[in-house]
Design a protein around this motif. Sequence first.
Motif, PDB file in Angstrom:
ATOM      1  N   LEU A 179       0.842  -1.194   0.000  1.00  0.00           N
ATOM      2  CA  LEU A 179       0.000   0.000   0.000  1.00  0.00           C
ATOM      3  C   LEU A 179       0.884   1.253   0.000  1.00  0.00           C
ATOM      4  O   LEU A 179       2.045   1.176   0.382  1.00  0.00           O
ATOM      5  CB  LEU A 179      -0.896   0.028   1.243  1.00  0.00           C
ATOM      6  N   PRO A 180       0.358   2.434  -0.358  1.00  0.00           N
ATOM      7  CA  PRO A 180      -1.018   2.697  -0.771  1.00  0.00           C
ATOM      8  C   PRO A 180      -1.223   2.705  -2.284  1.00  0.00           C
ATOM      9  O   PRO A 180      -2.343   2.684  -2.757  1.00  0.00           O
ATOM     10  CB  PRO A 180      -1.262   4.102  -0.222  1.00  0.00           C
ATOM     11  N   THR A 210      -2.033  -1.879  -4.156  1.00  0.00           N
ATOM     12  CA  THR A 210      -3.347  -1.251  -4.090  1.00  0.00           C
ATOM     13  C   THR A 210      -3.290   0.112  -4.767  1.00  0.00           C
ATOM     14  O   THR A 210      -2.222   0.611  -5.104  1.00  0.00           O
ATOM     15  CB  THR A 210      -3.819  -1.060  -2.639  1.00  0.00           C
ATOM     16  N   PHE A 212      -5.107   4.086  -4.093  1.00  0.00           N
ATOM     17  CA  PHE A 212      -5.779   4.904  -3.095  1.00  0.00           C
ATOM     18  C   PHE A 212      -6.915   5.662  -3.763  1.00  0.00           C
ATOM     19  O   PHE A 212      -6.712   6.355  -4.761  1.00  0.00           O
ATOM     20  CB  PHE A 212      -4.777   5.877  -2.481  1.00  0.00           C
ATOM     21  N   TYR A 235      -1.097  12.512   2.505  1.00  0.00           N
ATOM     22  CA  TYR A 235      -0.282  12.106   3.650  1.00  0.00           C
ATOM     23  C   TYR A 235      -0.445  13.076   4.818  1.00  0.00           C
ATOM     24  O   TYR A 235      -0.203  12.723   5.971  1.00  0.00           O
ATOM     25  CB  TYR A 235       1.194  12.014   3.261  1.00  0.00           C
ATOM     26  N   PHE A 244      -9.083   1.944  -0.123  1.00  0.00           N
ATOM     27  CA  PHE A 244      -8.084   1.339  -1.000  1.00  0.00           C
ATOM     28  C   PHE A 244      -8.726   0.208  -1.803  1.00  0.00           C
ATOM     29  O   PHE A 244      -9.694  -0.414  -1.369  1.00  0.00           O
ATOM     30  CB  PHE A 244      -6.907   0.792  -0.186  1.00  0.00           C
ATOM     31  N   LEU A 323      -3.230   9.542   4.768  1.00  0.00           N
ATOM     32  CA  LEU A 323      -2.990   8.413   3.879  1.00  0.00           C
ATOM     33  C   LEU A 323      -2.196   7.318   4.574  1.00  0.00           C
ATOM     34  O   LEU A 323      -2.526   6.132   4.472  1.00  0.00           O
ATOM     35  CB  LEU A 323      -2.269   8.897   2.621  1.00  0.00           C
ATOM     36  N   GLN A 326      -4.434   5.610   7.422  1.00  0.00           N
ATOM     37  CA  GLN A 326      -5.468   4.724   6.904  1.00  0.00           C
ATOM     38  C   GLN A 326      -4.870   3.519   6.175  1.00  0.00           C
ATOM     39  O   GLN A 326      -5.457   2.436   6.161  1.00  0.00           O
ATOM     40  CB  GLN A 326      -6.406   5.502   5.993  1.00  0.00           C
ATOM     41  N   ALA A 327      -3.683   3.695   5.585  1.00  0.00           N
ATOM     42  CA  ALA A 327      -3.003   2.549   4.979  1.00  0.00           C
ATOM     43  C   ALA A 327      -2.568   1.552   6.041  1.00  0.00           C
ATOM     44  O   ALA A 327      -2.640   0.331   5.835  1.00  0.00           O
ATOM     45  CB  ALA A 327      -1.806   3.015   4.152  1.00  0.00           C
ATOM     46  N   CYS A 328      -2.119   2.034   7.190  1.00  0.00           N
ATOM     47  CA  CYS A 328      -1.774   1.131   8.295  1.00  0.00           C
ATOM     48  C   CYS A 328      -3.003   0.384   8.782  1.00  0.00           C
ATOM     49  O   CYS A 328      -2.936  -0.809   9.108  1.00  0.00           O
ATOM     50  CB  CYS A 328      -1.144   1.918   9.444  1.00  0.00           C
ATOM     51  N   VAL A 344       3.643  -1.066   3.875  1.00  0.00           N
ATOM     52  CA  VAL A 344       3.041   0.265   3.756  1.00  0.00           C
ATOM     53  C   VAL A 344       4.168   1.254   3.527  1.00  0.00           C
ATOM     54  O   VAL A 344       5.045   1.417   4.387  1.00  0.00           O
ATOM     55  CB  VAL A 344       2.236   0.640   5.017  1.00  0.00           C
TER      56      VAL A 344
END
Length: 497
Positions: A179-180, A210, A212, A235, A244, A323, A326-328, A344
């Motif tokens: 990700l992302p 993925t 975003f 970010y 995602f 970003l 939310q990716a985590c 990530v």
Amino acid sequence: MLRVLGSEKRLCTGLTRRDLLEVGGASLAGLSLEHLLAAEQVRSSTTTWESFGRAQRCIVLFLYGSPSQLETVDMKPAAPVEVRGTMQPIPSSLPGLEVCEHLPNMARIMDRVTVVRSLHHEYPIHGVAFAMTGTPVIDVNMELSPNDPRHHPYFGSAVEYFDRQRRGGASPFPQNVALPFPFSSQRTGEVHRAGPYAAFLGTMYNPIWTEFDGKGTRAIHKTLGANKLDVWDPYVGCTPDSYFRLASTALPAELTLDRLNRRKSLLEQLNAARREFDRSDRGRTLSEFQQLAYSLLQSSQVAEALDVRKESAATRELYGHTLFGQACLAARRMLEAGTRLVSVFWDEYGLAGDAWDTHWNHFPRMTEQLLPPFDKAFSGLILDLEQRGLLDDTLVVCVSEHGRTPKLNSAQGGGRDHWSQAYSALFAGGGVARGRVVGATDRQAGEVTSNPVSPKDILATMYHLLGIDPHQFLPDRTGRRIPLLPDGSRVVTEMLA
């Protein structure tokens, strides 16, 4: 490789007579009988340690551009101002460890974390490939050339290779996700960078990326030489409806599942006419790749796991509406759904020379763009995994390619340049000790003074905790046995619980 026929008599080292006779062929890959025996001796000891295989899954957090050790977890408040900068340390939950004042949430969870302060190597360039693969050397041309034949497979790709060998084939659910968005794809100024690719293992072992879907909520003025750009950078902050999806797997509006199935039927007919091809290694690999692609296209489970909008408002806020945060969160959801390893990346966005590459405007970027989102994301991930009972068998690794210079440069807003002689990284869960500091640096955080650790040692430790012998070999495109890691790489026992 030249194979030697005959009976397979096993020696006391675990090597077979055939293995020894193949050493001549292995030497073409830089191996010798001495190295092979040494590797086997190390293997026989490390794989019996209690820590071997403690981690069932892994999240890699890669901070591209490289954060300063002096503004994170190796602060030097007694150093001159041109070294220590303007930020102040605060105490953490780990007695004796101070962190930057802009990391208050992390300060409260450092008793769950091991900090390694003594990372070092010889290549102060953006060598993601050097940090995360077994390649023994790196240069700028390699770093800017993902297809350079000298590259070695990314950590996640190697993990998936060994897992497939153990399983006897690919998993129907993605096991190596990143990700992302595809690496270095959201900035201008240079070609894509190397690092998170399968290299000689082949594209089937590349991470599954993925995309975003969301928007930034704040414009940041970014500069790169003569290029100046206002970027709505997610970010720094992203909209609540952000989520995602798998890259290049969203169905076009006109492509229904019925049409997709008809296309699949046609493809099956074509494949039936090519049975001889399908019997070949290449054919089997292509068929496996196709089946995986179709299963992902039609997988509601993957789409569900990546959709962070399904989490509670409180959980999303725990990670922060950025970003990276939310990716985590999506990474944790993918692990719960069955993924073995998620990477990530905090990547460049808008312009090259972005993310944690703070050659200029160091302090404004650290306070406005970087430290606050990282503070919430990392602490939120650790707390969330702990609350769900997942931390003990989930390895969390937060690394970068190098550190930053001890002395500030004279650029506008201050700046720290590349520095690989001493930097820090963070580890938690999955067999890692709780509340420990490994290694130390001098009064300026510029040189390692105790327990030097290389990126290859870190990778060896990560493989070990995931139950993969770090002294194994990988087959290159010609079948030669290539060491997974360079000779001398060690498991850092000081990090282990």
